[in-house]
Enzyme design. Structure first.
Site, PDB file in Angstrom:
ATOM      1  N   ASP A  35      -2.213  -1.778   0.551  1.00 43.19           N
ATOM      2  CA  ASP A  35      -0.911  -2.530   0.954  1.00 43.19           C
ATOM      3  C   ASP A  35      -0.657  -3.803   0.161  1.00 43.19           C
ATOM      4  O   ASP A  35      -1.544  -4.115  -0.497  1.00 43.19           O
ATOM      5  CB  ASP A  35      -1.176  -2.888   2.388  1.00 43.19           C
ATOM      6  N   GLY A  71       6.137   1.198   2.298  1.00 45.55           N
ATOM      7  CA  GLY A  71       7.708   1.334   2.155  1.00 45.55           C
ATOM      8  C   GLY A  71       8.199   0.400   3.054  1.00 45.55           C
ATOM      9  O   GLY A  71       7.629  -0.201   4.024  1.00 45.55           O
ATOM     10  N   SER A 109      11.271  10.247   7.579  1.00 44.09           N
ATOM     11  CA  SER A 109      11.761   9.630   8.937  1.00 44.09           C
ATOM     12  C   SER A 109      12.944  10.483   9.604  1.00 44.09           C
ATOM     13  O   SER A 109      13.783  11.148   8.837  1.00 44.09           O
ATOM     14  CB  SER A 109      12.584   8.114   8.539  1.00 44.09           C
ATOM     15  N   ASN A 110      13.108  10.300  10.749  1.00 42.98           N
ATOM     16  CA  ASN A 110      14.119  10.931  11.433  1.00 42.98           C
ATOM     17  C   ASN A 110      15.592  10.446  10.898  1.00 42.98           C
ATOM     18  O   ASN A 110      16.749  11.087  11.134  1.00 42.98           O
ATOM     19  CB  ASN A 110      14.292  10.745  13.016  1.00 42.98           C
ATOM     20  N   HIS A 111      15.628   9.205  10.571  1.00 37.18           N
ATOM     21  CA  HIS A 111      16.865   8.648   9.695  1.00 37.18           C
ATOM     22  C   HIS A 111      17.533   9.383   8.526  1.00 37.18           C
ATOM     23  O   HIS A 111      18.499   9.056   8.075  1.00 37.18           O
ATOM     24  CB  HIS A 111      16.665   7.085   9.439  1.00 37.18           C
ATOM     25  N   TYR A 138      17.942   3.360   4.107  1.00 42.22           N
ATOM     26  CA  TYR A 138      16.494   3.515   4.111  1.00 42.22           C
ATOM     27  C   TYR A 138      16.491   5.079   4.437  1.00 42.22           C
ATOM     28  O   TYR A 138      15.500   5.742   3.864  1.00 42.22           O
ATOM     29  CB  TYR A 138      16.133   2.798   5.598  1.00 42.22           C
ATOM     30  N   LYS A 142      14.489   8.226   2.216  1.00 47.49           N
ATOM     31  CA  LYS A 142      13.421   9.230   2.550  1.00 47.49           C
ATOM     32  C   LYS A 142      13.800  10.584   2.353  1.00 47.49           C
ATOM     33  O   LYS A 142      13.042  11.598   1.917  1.00 47.49           O
ATOM     34  CB  LYS A 142      13.446   9.090   4.237  1.00 47.49           C
TER      35      LYS A 142
HETATM   36  N1  LIG Z   1       6.682   3.670  12.941  1.00 50.23           N
HETATM   37  C1  LIG Z   1       7.357   4.593  13.124  1.00 50.23           C
HETATM   38  O1  LIG Z   1       8.202   4.837  14.376  1.00 50.23           O
HETATM   39  C2  LIG Z   1       8.015   5.280  12.093  1.00 50.23           C
HETATM   40  C3  LIG Z   1       9.277   6.207  12.029  1.00 50.23           C
HETATM   41  C4  LIG Z   1       9.792   6.731  11.122  1.00 50.23           C
HETATM   42  C5  LIG Z   1       9.389   6.660   9.811  1.00 50.23           C
HETATM   43  N2  LIG Z   1       8.262   5.682   9.593  1.00 50.23           N
HETATM   44  C6  LIG Z   1       7.711   5.504   8.400  1.00 50.23           C
HETATM   45  O2  LIG Z   1       6.227   5.403   8.469  1.00 50.23           O
HETATM   46  C7  LIG Z   1       5.724   4.380   7.437  1.00 50.23           C
HETATM   47  C8  LIG Z   1       4.901   3.650   8.219  1.00 50.23           C
HETATM   48  O3  LIG Z   1       5.682   2.819   9.140  1.00 50.23           O
HETATM   49  P1  LIG Z   1       5.454   1.486   9.930  1.00 50.23           P
HETATM   50  O4  LIG Z   1       6.034   1.437  11.159  1.00 50.23           O
HETATM   51  O5  LIG Z   1       4.033   1.465   9.824  1.00 50.23           O
HETATM   52  O6  LIG Z   1       5.908   0.544   8.929  1.00 50.23           O
HETATM   53  P2  LIG Z   1       5.582  -0.982   8.764  1.00 50.23           P
HETATM   54  O7  LIG Z   1       6.953  -1.480   8.294  1.00 50.23           O
HETATM   55  O8  LIG Z   1       5.041  -1.388   9.937  1.00 50.23           O
HETATM   56  O9  LIG Z   1       4.516  -0.686   7.638  1.00 50.23           O
HETATM   57  C9  LIG Z   1       4.819  -0.589   6.055  1.00 50.23           C
HETATM   58  C10 LIG Z   1       3.783  -1.247   5.346  1.00 50.23           C
HETATM   59  O10 LIG Z   1       4.220  -0.800   3.939  1.00 50.23           O
HETATM   60  C11 LIG Z   1       3.631  -1.868   3.366  1.00 50.23           C
HETATM   61  N3  LIG Z   1       4.647  -2.009   2.088  1.00 50.23           N
HETATM   62  C12 LIG Z   1       6.144  -2.159   2.021  1.00 50.23           C
HETATM   63  N4  LIG Z   1       6.427  -2.270   0.827  1.00 50.23           N
HETATM   64  C13 LIG Z   1       5.136  -2.048  -0.210  1.00 50.23           C
HETATM   65  C14 LIG Z   1       5.284  -2.023  -1.508  1.00 50.23           C
HETATM   66  N5  LIG Z   1       6.292  -2.091  -2.181  1.00 50.23           N
HETATM   67  N6  LIG Z   1       4.212  -1.925  -1.588  1.00 50.23           N
HETATM   68  C15 LIG Z   1       2.778  -2.024  -1.081  1.00 50.23           C
HETATM   69  N7  LIG Z   1       3.053  -1.790   0.355  1.00 50.23           N
HETATM   70  C16 LIG Z   1       4.408  -1.975   0.838  1.00 50.23           C
HETATM   71  C17 LIG Z   1       4.218  -3.226   4.185  1.00 50.23           C
HETATM   72  O11 LIG Z   1       3.440  -4.480   3.714  1.00 50.23           O
HETATM   73  C18 LIG Z   1       3.745  -2.823   5.389  1.00 50.23           C
HETATM   74  O12 LIG Z   1       2.323  -3.139   5.866  1.00 50.23           O
HETATM   75  C19 LIG Z   1       6.938   4.024   6.608  1.00 50.23           C
HETATM   76  O13 LIG Z   1       7.186   4.860   5.466  1.00 50.23           O
HETATM   77  C20 LIG Z   1       8.084   4.339   7.826  1.00 50.23           C
HETATM   78  O14 LIG Z   1       9.158   4.346   7.003  1.00 50.23           O
HETATM   79  C21 LIG Z   1       7.778   5.105  10.385  1.00 50.23           C
END
Ligand SMILES: NC(=O)c1ccc[n+]([C@@H]2O[C@H](COP(=O)([O-])OP(=O)(O)OC[C@H]3O[C@@H](n4cnc5c(N)ncnc54)[C@H](O)[C@@H]3O)[C@@H](O)[C@H]2O)c1
Length: 269
Positions: A35, A71, A109-111, A138, A142
């Site tokens: 991370d 991300g 993502s659903n988005h 965003y 995806k």
């Molecule tokens: N949680 C959900 O419900 C959900 C829904 C749809 C998609 N997603 C996708 O699943 C993934 C995880 O989601 P989440 O809720 O844990 O997100 P989050 O924002 O809590 O965690 C994302 C992590 O990625 C790290 N990160 C961001 N940019 C970075 C970079 N350039 N280099 C290294 N690390 C980086 C951040 O520090 C963070 O810890 C994401 O890609 C998100 O888009 C999540």
């Protein structure tokens, strides 16, 4: 393909990453964590930005598979999305190609399909091949990630399961989430299925629990061996009492992407 054992988990400090750090090791995985943020209590975690190609090269060395969660997970200015989600995902795939990693699970993502009208009443579930209708930069990033994954399969033989995640949190907190919630335990089940199913090539699935109010078709996820065990319905009465039912006339409620279509939550600058 032998079952993957050592798996690089990018985004390990995030919401889902934190949940999966607990839930995946019981399936037998040894996780290598990455991370941009340091992870408390994990001295061996790799603290690196996805733009750091040398760090990624090092991070993927010797792993059997990658779960790519890192991300920006909300809407943000395009330049930020470009760097973290578009270039960052490209860097992960390039590192995998160079190191010979054969399987990636990509957090889509659903988005990607956010502007798809949500099913109402007896409408059929949204199929996987519904046209993409991203609702944000965003969501566009995806969609790019899904195409990138397809390209790396066709061109380089790297398999990907792209999971269009609904919302993976300990509990659903909105009425919309009743339809798209993926319990953390089901999230781990789906990641495990995506890591171990044979011959996935490039596969896209929706990621959610077996919700009574489900909006989309889970059959491609089930085809991987995923058997969701949870349903958001026990949370429904309380959330509906607090927030009311979704209203067809409300633009925030009209599409799969919810308020991302109208007033997306913005990543802090
Ligand atoms: N949680 C959900 O419900 C959900 C829904 C749809 C998609 N997603 C996708 O699943 C993934 C995880 O989601 P989440 O809720 O844990 O997100 P989050 O924002 O809590 O965690 C994302 C992590 O990625 C790290 N990160 C961001 N940019 C970075 C970079 N350039 N280099 C290294 N690390 C980086 C951040 O520090 C963070 O810890 C994401 O890609 C998100 O888009 C999540």
């Amino acid at each position: 393909m032998p079952a993957p054992r050592t798996v690089l988990l990018t985004g390990a400090a995030g919401g889902m990453g934190t949940l999966m750090r607990e839930l995946l090791p019981p399936y037998g995985y040894q996780l290598r964590l990455l991370d941009q943020l340091p992870i408390e209590g994990e001295p061996e975690a790799i603290t690196a930005d996805l733009s750091d190609r040398d760090a990624l090269r090092e991070a993927v060395r010797g792993v059997d598979a990658i779960i790519h969660l890192a991300g920006i997970s909300l809407e943000a200015p395009f330049e930020k999305i470009l760097r973290a989600n578009i270039e960052g995902t490209y860097n992960v795939y390039e590192a995998a190609r160079e190191a010979g990693v054969r399987r990636i699970v990509f957090a889509s993502s659903n988005h990607v399909v956010g502007f798809t009208p949500r099913p109402v009443g007896d409408d059929p579930l949204i199929p996987l091949d519904t046209p993409r209708r991203p609702d944000t930069y965003y969501g566009l990033s995806k969609a790019f990630g899904e195409d990138l994954a397809a390209f790396y399969w066709d061109k380089h033989g790297i398999e990907t399961v792209a999971i269009r995640i609904g919302s993976c949190f300990p509990e659903p907190t909105t009425v919309r989430m009743l339809s798209i919630w993926m319990s953390p335990a089901d999230g781990a089940r789906l990641l495990h299925a995506a890591l171990t199913a044979e011959n996935v090539g490039f596969t896209t699935v929706y990621g959610s629990s077996a919700n009574t109010r489900l909006w989309w078709d889970l059959s491609s996820a089930r085809a991987l061996g995923y058997e969701p065990q949870d349903d958001s319905e026990p949370y429904a009465a309380k959330l509906i009492a607090e927030q009311g039912e979704l209203e067809p006339g409300n633009p925030d409620h009209a599409y799969l992407g919810g308020a991302f279509c109208t007033n997306p939550p913005i990543w802090p600058r």
